[in-house]
Design a protein around this motif. Sequence first.
Motif, PDB file in Angstrom:
ATOM      1  N   CYS A  88      -8.881  33.287  79.139  1.00  0.00           N
ATOM      2  CA  CYS A  88      -9.907  33.948  79.943  1.00  0.00           C
ATOM      3  C   CYS A  88     -10.047  33.202  81.258  1.00  0.00           C
ATOM      4  O   CYS A  88      -9.842  31.991  81.322  1.00  0.00           O
ATOM      5  N   PHE A 146     -12.942  33.213  82.802  1.00  0.00           N
ATOM      6  CA  PHE A 146     -14.325  32.735  82.792  1.00  0.00           C
ATOM      7  C   PHE A 146     -14.437  31.608  81.761  1.00  0.00           C
ATOM      8  O   PHE A 146     -13.583  31.491  80.866  1.00  0.00           O
ATOM      9  N   ARG A 147     -15.496  30.862  81.876  1.00  0.00           N
ATOM     10  CA  ARG A 147     -15.788  29.844  80.863  1.00  0.00           C
ATOM     11  C   ARG A 147     -17.257  29.992  80.456  1.00  0.00           C
ATOM     12  O   ARG A 147     -18.042  29.048  80.549  1.00  0.00           O
ATOM     13  N   CYS A 148     -17.615  31.206  80.033  1.00  0.00           N
ATOM     14  CA  CYS A 148     -19.009  31.458  79.671  1.00  0.00           C
ATOM     15  C   CYS A 148     -19.484  30.349  78.722  1.00  0.00           C
ATOM     16  O   CYS A 148     -18.787  30.039  77.736  1.00  0.00           O
ATOM     17  N   TYR A 172     -21.552  30.042  76.451  1.00  0.00           N
ATOM     18  CA  TYR A 172     -21.805  30.317  75.036  1.00  0.00           C
ATOM     19  C   TYR A 172     -20.548  30.776  74.308  1.00  0.00           C
ATOM     20  O   TYR A 172     -20.583  31.031  73.108  1.00  0.00           O
ATOM     21  N   CYS A 173     -19.454  30.911  75.036  1.00  0.00           N
ATOM     22  CA  CYS A 173     -18.241  31.462  74.416  1.00  0.00           C
ATOM     23  C   CYS A 173     -17.052  30.505  74.543  1.00  0.00           C
ATOM     24  O   CYS A 173     -16.400  30.183  73.558  1.00  0.00           O
ATOM     25  N   MET A 174     -16.778  30.051  75.779  1.00  0.00           N
ATOM     26  CA  MET A 174     -15.645  29.135  75.979  1.00  0.00           C
ATOM     27  C   MET A 174     -16.100  27.934  76.805  1.00  0.00           C
ATOM     28  O   MET A 174     -15.657  27.754  77.945  1.00  0.00           O
ATOM     29  N   GLY A 198     -10.647  36.960  74.349  1.00  0.00           N
ATOM     30  CA  GLY A 198     -10.258  36.562  75.681  1.00  0.00           C
ATOM     31  C   GLY A 198     -10.533  37.666  76.709  1.00  0.00           C
ATOM     32  O   GLY A 198     -11.296  38.568  76.466  1.00  0.00           O
ATOM     33  N   ASN A 203     -14.667  41.306  81.138  1.00  0.00           N
ATOM     34  CA  ASN A 203     -15.676  40.677  82.010  1.00  0.00           C
ATOM     35  C   ASN A 203     -15.695  41.369  83.374  1.00  0.00           C
ATOM     36  O   ASN A 203     -16.507  41.025  84.232  1.00  0.00           O
ATOM     37  N   SER A 231     -13.718  33.992  71.456  1.00  0.00           N
ATOM     38  CA  SER A 231     -12.683  34.244  72.463  1.00  0.00           C
ATOM     39  C   SER A 231     -11.317  34.436  71.810  1.00  0.00           C
ATOM     40  O   SER A 231     -10.403  34.979  72.413  1.00  0.00           O
TER      41      SER A 231
HETATM   42 FE1  SF4 Z   1     -16.926  35.083  78.831  1.00  0.00          FE
HETATM   43 FE2  SF4 Z   1     -15.576  37.114  77.647  1.00  0.00          FE
HETATM   44 FE3  SF4 Z   1     -14.312  35.043  78.655  1.00  0.00          FE
HETATM   45 FE4  SF4 Z   1     -15.788  34.722  76.480  1.00  0.00          FE
HETATM   46  S1  SF4 Z   1     -13.965  35.914  76.637  1.00  0.00           S
HETATM   47  S2  SF4 Z   1     -15.647  33.338  78.248  1.00  0.00           S
HETATM   48  S3  SF4 Z   1     -17.467  36.150  76.930  1.00  0.00           S
HETATM   49  S4  SF4 Z   1     -15.572  36.480  79.813  1.00  0.00           S
END
Ligand code: SF4
Length: 360
Positions: free
Chosen positions: A42, A44-46, A48-50, A93, A126, A356
């Motif tokens: 991914c 992003f590194r949200c 709460y997720c990654m 992901g 995302n 993820s």
């Molecule tokens: Fe964010 Fe989706 Fe990536 Fe998880 S998989 S970090 S929720 S964008």
Amino acid sequence: MAQSLPPIRVLPSTGRAPAALDLRDVRDRPLRDLRISVTDRCNFRCVYCMPKEIFGRDFQFRERDELLTFEEIERLARIAVGLGVRKLRITGGEPLLRRGIEDLVARLAAIRTPSGEAVDLALTTNGSALPVKAAALAAAGLQRVTISLDSLIEERFQAINDVKFPVKRVLAAIDAAAEAGLGPVKINTVLKRGVNDDEILDLAEHFRGTGHILRFIEFMDVGATNGWLLDDVVPSAEVVRRISERYPLEPAAPTHPGETAKRWKYVDGAGEIGVISSVTGAFCGDCSRARVSAEGQLYTCLFASSGLDLRELLRGDAGDEELSGILAQHWGLRDDNYSEIRAALTPGSRKRIEMSYIGG
Ligand code: SF4
Ligand code: SAM
Ligand code: SF4
């Protein structure tokens, strides 16, 4: 190579897969929904997720040859549709990072049920690549997208995605998706107490009357890296109450059985919202979902600790019929109901797969 599993009631003596509508798990739930993760990566590194501490520069993501190929995914999806799946969702992901994703969409869009109907085909993203890809995805046969958006406040959104991705680009992605015909666009907001629960009304106001469907998701204890606490969960009942105080809501009938979101309509006709009460209102009773990770592990629950290695089977010499029988047998043994028993489990007593990896 076929995997040996104990015999179960759904397998007829011929060893063939049962007729689609007969396939039931131990709790009498059919298989209707297949969520396919196409990458564990991914952009992003949200938090709460990654979280970056875990998914940092050194993190070992799967190599390309470890991932199911599009041919393998298509074959698997076709077999699953033969067993009763009517809804395919591409996820990750970040699924739009997978090169050539439009090709996979086209392959999945061409699948027909035994009675010749198309299946529902959606994708969760995302949104970062949607302004570029929405039109091509729609042309390839994608029907709808769900876009994740946890805050409308620039600084906060960037802190949540932790890669400084601007909120206006996700808002542009929502517009792009709607313009491309990938609607109604669903917007997923994961609520976390003290992080974004003060935005419930602002988010509702922002999307009221747009035709998009905002869905509030209770923060879940998926994986082992997001530091989940029950106190972080904002119960759906509170969300509905807070919005209703300003814009009255009334319950709406589910669009189809096994739907994860409970629908609420604005009484004034300005559209609807959804709430996904994964923690406070377990919906295991009619959970008809299976998930396939990017490397082909089949999980029959978001909170499963182990899966069935489909990649090995797909790359072995089993024919479609044998594979179908193995899948049917696996589903027939399914007894998952994690959300119903969550409270009774000792924290940390179960190994869990990251969101993820398994796909939301
Ligand atoms: Fe964010 Fe989706 Fe990536 Fe998880 S998989 S970090 S929720 S964008
Ligand atoms: N990257 C895509 C995205 O963010 O939409 C698809 C994959 S993401 C894992 C799918 C969904 O899972 C997102 O809407 C995300 O917000 C949600 N999610 C991730 N971790 C979660 C958690 N702990 N509780 C609830 N939802 C979560
Ligand atoms: Fe389905 Fe597992 Fe979620 Fe229950 S906890 S609704 S069985 S995925």
